[in-house]
Design a protein around this motif. Structure first.
Motif, mmCIF file in Angstrom:
data_model
loop_
_atom_site.group_PDB
_atom_site.id
_atom_site.type_symbol
_atom_site.label_atom_id
_atom_site.label_comp_id
_atom_site.label_asym_id
_atom_site.label_seq_id
_atom_site.Cartn_x
_atom_site.Cartn_y
_atom_site.Cartn_z
ATOM 1 N N CYS A 86 40.329 38.644 -0.248
ATOM 2 C CA CYS A 86 40.046 39.212 -1.574
ATOM 3 C C CYS A 86 40.369 40.708 -1.578
ATOM 4 O O CYS A 86 40.915 41.229 -2.558
ATOM 5 N N ARG A 92 42.812 28.362 -2.878
ATOM 6 C CA ARG A 92 41.585 28.648 -2.129
ATOM 7 C C ARG A 92 40.372 28.810 -3.043
ATOM 8 O O ARG A 92 39.231 28.845 -2.588
ATOM 9 N N CYS A 113 36.259 37.619 -6.379
ATOM 10 C CA CYS A 113 35.493 36.988 -5.308
ATOM 11 C C CYS A 113 36.102 35.628 -5.008
ATOM 12 O O CYS A 113 37.030 35.192 -5.696
ATOM 13 N N CYS A 114 35.598 34.975 -3.968
ATOM 14 C CA CYS A 114 36.076 33.652 -3.587
ATOM 15 C C CYS A 114 34.935 32.934 -2.873
ATOM 16 O O CYS A 114 33.887 33.532 -2.645
ATOM 17 N N CYS A 126 33.321 34.961 0.017
ATOM 18 C CA CYS A 126 32.603 36.228 -0.123
ATOM 19 C C CYS A 126 31.778 36.360 -1.400
ATOM 20 O O CYS A 126 31.003 37.294 -1.550
ATOM 21 N N CYS A 175 35.785 39.782 1.141
ATOM 22 C CA CYS A 175 36.380 39.271 2.363
ATOM 23 C C CYS A 175 37.789 39.868 2.493
ATOM 24 O O CYS A 175 38.299 40.479 1.551
#
Ligand SMILES: [Zn+2]
Ligand SMILES: [Zn+2]
Length: 756
Positions: free
Chosen positions: A163, A123, A181-182, A185, A160
């Motif tokens: 996460c 992801r 993070c990703c 978010c 998020c």
């Protein structure tokens, strides 16, 4: 065996921001312990409850195999009553106590994160901000301690759900990774025109396309903005030079991986380790003749500064490009690196054609570190990203908290307390008001973060250094002046944990001598508190003072004058006919227009100009750097240099200058002259050290000062001294140049205070 104990364990060192709490949590689970772990201002506190053997095993594991990035300085144990708890939990951070925890440096992307970055099924595939407890931004995003997400510049990015789950899961490698993070978010990558308008398309692909077509792109990195250009594109690199107003100083390049570096340079094992390690400095390497880089990247040198990608963004950019790219600090010559978005747009808007940026704020400006390799170990030229603010641990405690204000150029400061000396990142030349502002801001920030309230402030003897003026403007502290070259030698002693006395050879450009003359070619018998000037290079006049530093041809005139060697027939006169008469008149008259100096840097300048290499320096030290680079490595013989026993021992340049002039008149090649100069000087320094050793019985020599970034001279002197049975101390942890001076000032000032 149902006995249960509970032990309070306090761990000091670099233990925050390095995955220490998850590590302790995992250990507790391994050994079946209950209790808690948390951050406080002093480090990490643990309460471990369970069978005595299990508690002992946990403590042993903390000491024996801490996380890779952790530095354990002290573990203290206190027995407390068991509570009967069954779970092991992460406790909230304790705030309010005085700060003594240490701030970790920024860490290059780890292999596990890199694998995710390029895994289409992950992801975080192609997400430029992937990081974990083992890697990512630290020092550059920390606003305050204890280190938690809300005390970093990631505070504005709420996690998020996915996460948040990773963050809370003790088995996850992102358990309590504060910058986690990703794409859902975290920060977002953007590509903008200099006027701020967003450019269409995928920012990475578009940035790569721009670079491939000759554009200059500003790239937001860890500690500031860089300027990127295709390193194979001569026009693009020349344009970058013109816009950045940087004439001759070499640019560094970023290459995708070690095989790509091997296409550019000869790569030794130490350099390969430095390049691919977690600190990832720029390493200066011998450039291969067929290296595919434009000549404008690094003119006047046979070396090339190379770095490997150290953030996911750089990795992604390297994947998009087929060539190495120039990656140079985002500033005009002399200014500090731009790190604030608005400021960067203002200052780099006239240089960059586009900005590859993002919305994770950079809190502190941190430049790239730069290393050479000498004797199979790093020789720091600039200590910043990846190294600062990791403390240097000294074998002797500071008797009181110390601030050392450093030099004027390559400025750093040093905060010291207990057994720790914390050297700031390289901040640049204090003549630029922006650098001075960065200096005072960073000093305030590191004082807050470390909790060090200096009682003693050390400074250079030069009254016009802004660092000296700053020191003397502080209220409520004792101030102490430390002689420039003594501070150099003490910085070398400090990084080796040696008290001296030693024979110190301090060779640099200029430093205030304390006797009204400019020093820079000194032999000092020194310990931490005191020194005796046992020898020096012969003093010559510097016609025009500071102007002579920028115009090495003036030093050629001065050394010819001192050697009573006529200039006629030499090219240096032919190249500078108009001003030569005026300078000769100044030399003949002497006085304040031609202050005396024993500087080794000026001797290099003179020979560089005589040899036709550099009449005017486009950057500090250019004449000396290019003289080293031009030296023919097959030549073994050296010029004669006279050493008079004294005391003080004096290294006289008359014979040397006459021999250079004779070679020039005889049409001897520049490379041969450059080599003979280095070998002659190395021989003379060795002879001078032996004379001082005969008089003092000392057998250890410390080599410091900016001239010793020259590995040809450093190697020549080291080899000769060792052959004569001396122990030789050289720099491996702090720069030999003025970037390491503040460490020496701090240690010398503390030693002087203890002695009186
Ligand atoms: Zn990682
Ligand atoms: Zn997320």
């Amino acid at each position: 065996m149902n006995e249960r104990i509970r032990t309070r364990i306090h761990v000091e060192g670099i233990v925050q921001g390095v995955g220490f709490r998850p590590f302790v949590h995992a250990l507790a689970s391994t050994y079946g312990l209950a209790g808690l772990v948390g951050n406080d201002h002093g480090g990490v506190f643990i309460e471990a409850e369970g069978p005595p053997a299990a508690v002992t095993a946990l403590v042993q594991a903390l000491r024996d195999r801490p996380p890779t990035l952790a530095v354990i300085e002290r573990v203290s144990l206190t027995p407390i009553p068991p509570t009967g708890a069954r779970a092991f939990t992460i406790a909230p951070s304790v705030t309010g106590a005085p700060a003594h925890a240490l701030i970790p440096p920024d860490v290059a992307t780890c292999d596990a994160c890199l694998a995710e970055l390029f895994d289409p099924a992950d992801r975080r595939h192609r997400y430029p901000f992937v990081n974990c407890t083992g890697c990512g931004p630290r020092f550059t995003i920390i606003l305050a301690l204890p280190y938690d997400r809300d005390t970093t510049t990631m505070a504005g990015f709420p996690l998020c759900d996915r996460c948040a789950r990773e963050y809370r899961d003790p088995r996850d490698r992102r358990f309590h990774a504060q910058p986690i993070c990703c794409p859902a978010c975290g920060p977002t990558l953007t590509l903008r025109a200099p006027d701020g308008t967003a450019l269409p398309g995928d920012p990475l692909t578009q940035a790569a396309t721009l670079l491939a077509t000759g554009a200059i792109v500003a790239v937001k990195g860890l500690g500031g903005y860089h300027l990127a250009a295709d390193a194979t594109d001569h026009t693009a690199v020349t344009t970058l030079r013109t816009r950045k107003r940087r004439t001759g100083k070499p640019f560094a390049v970023m290459a995708a991986d070690l095989p790509a570096v091997r296409e550019l340079c000869d790569l030794d094992d130490t350099s390969a380790r430095l390049l691919s390690g977690r600190r990832r400095p720029i390493v200066l390497l011998p450039r291969r003749a067929a290296a595919p880089v434009a000549p404008s990247v690094a003119p006047g040198t046979r070396e090339l500064g190379v770095a490997l990608p150290y953030t996911p963004l750089h990795h992604l950019l390297c994947r998009e490009l087929t060539h190495p790219y120039v990656l140079t600090s985002g500033n005009s010559s002399g200014e500090p690196i731009a790190h604030d978005d608005e400021d960067a747009r203002r200052r780099l808007g006239g240089i960059a054609d586009a900005f590859l940026s993002h919305d994770r704020p950079i809190h502190a400006p941190v430049d790239d570190s730069v290393m050479r390799v000498f004797d199979g170990a790093p020789l720091p030229i600039r200590r910043a990203r990846g190294y600062a603010p990791e403390p240097l641990r000294l074998p002797w405690p500071f008797p009181l908290p110390v601030l050392a204000c450093g030099a004027q150029q390559k400025s750093t400061f040093c905060l010291a307390q207990g057994n720790r000396a914390i050297l700031s990142q390289h901040l640049g030349d204090l003549e630029d008001y922006r650098t001075l502002r960065a200096y005072t801001t960073e000093l305030g920030r590191l004082r807050r973060l470390t909790g060090i309230e200096p009682a003693l402030v050390a400074h250079d003897l030069h009254p016009e250094y802004l660092s000296t003026k700053y020191a003397l403007s502080l209220d409520g502290v004792d101030t102490i002046g430390v002689q420039h070259h003594h501070a150099h030698i003490v910085s070398c002693l400090a990084e080796h944990g040696e008290p001296g006395p030693v024979i110190g050879v301090a060779f640099d450009g200029t430093g205030h001598g304390g006797d009204g003359t400019v020093w820079g070619g000194e032999l000092l018998v020194a310990d931490l508190a005191t020194f005796d000037r046992a020898g020096h290079l012969e003093q010559v006049p510097m016609p025009g003072g500071a102007t002579a530093v920028r115009q090495p041809w003036r030093m050629a005139a001065a050394f010819l004058h001192a050697a009573r060697e006529p200039a006629h027939g030499l090219d240096v006169l032919a190249r500078n006919p108009a001003a030569w008469q005026a300078v000769s008149a100044v030399l003949a008259a002497g006085g304040p227009a031609a202050p005396l100096t024993s500087s080794a840097g000026r001797l290099f300048d003179a020979v560089s100009a005589l040899a036709g290499i550099c009449d005017r320096a486009g950057y500090e030290g250019q004449a000396a750097v290019e003289l080293e680079q031009r030296a023919d490595r097959t030549v073994r013989d050296g010029y004669p240099v006279t050493v008079t026993p004294g005391p003080p021992v004096v290294i006289t340049s008359t014979d040397l200058i006459r021999a250079v002039a004779a070679d020039l008149r005889g049409g001897v090649a520049t490379g041969v002259i450059a080599a003979r100069f280095h070998h002659g000087l190395a021989e003379a320094v060795t002879a001078a050290v032996r004379l001082v050793a005969d008089a003092t019985g000392l057998g250890t020599v410390a080599l410091s000062g900016g001239v010793f970034a020259n590995t040809l001279l450093l190697g020549g002197i080291t080899e000769r001294l060792r052959r004569h049975g001396f122990r030789v101390l050289t720099h491996h942890r702090v720069p030999c140049n003025d970037g390491g001076l503040s460490l020496g000032q701090a240690v010398a000032a503390a030693a002087q205070t203890t002695r009186t």
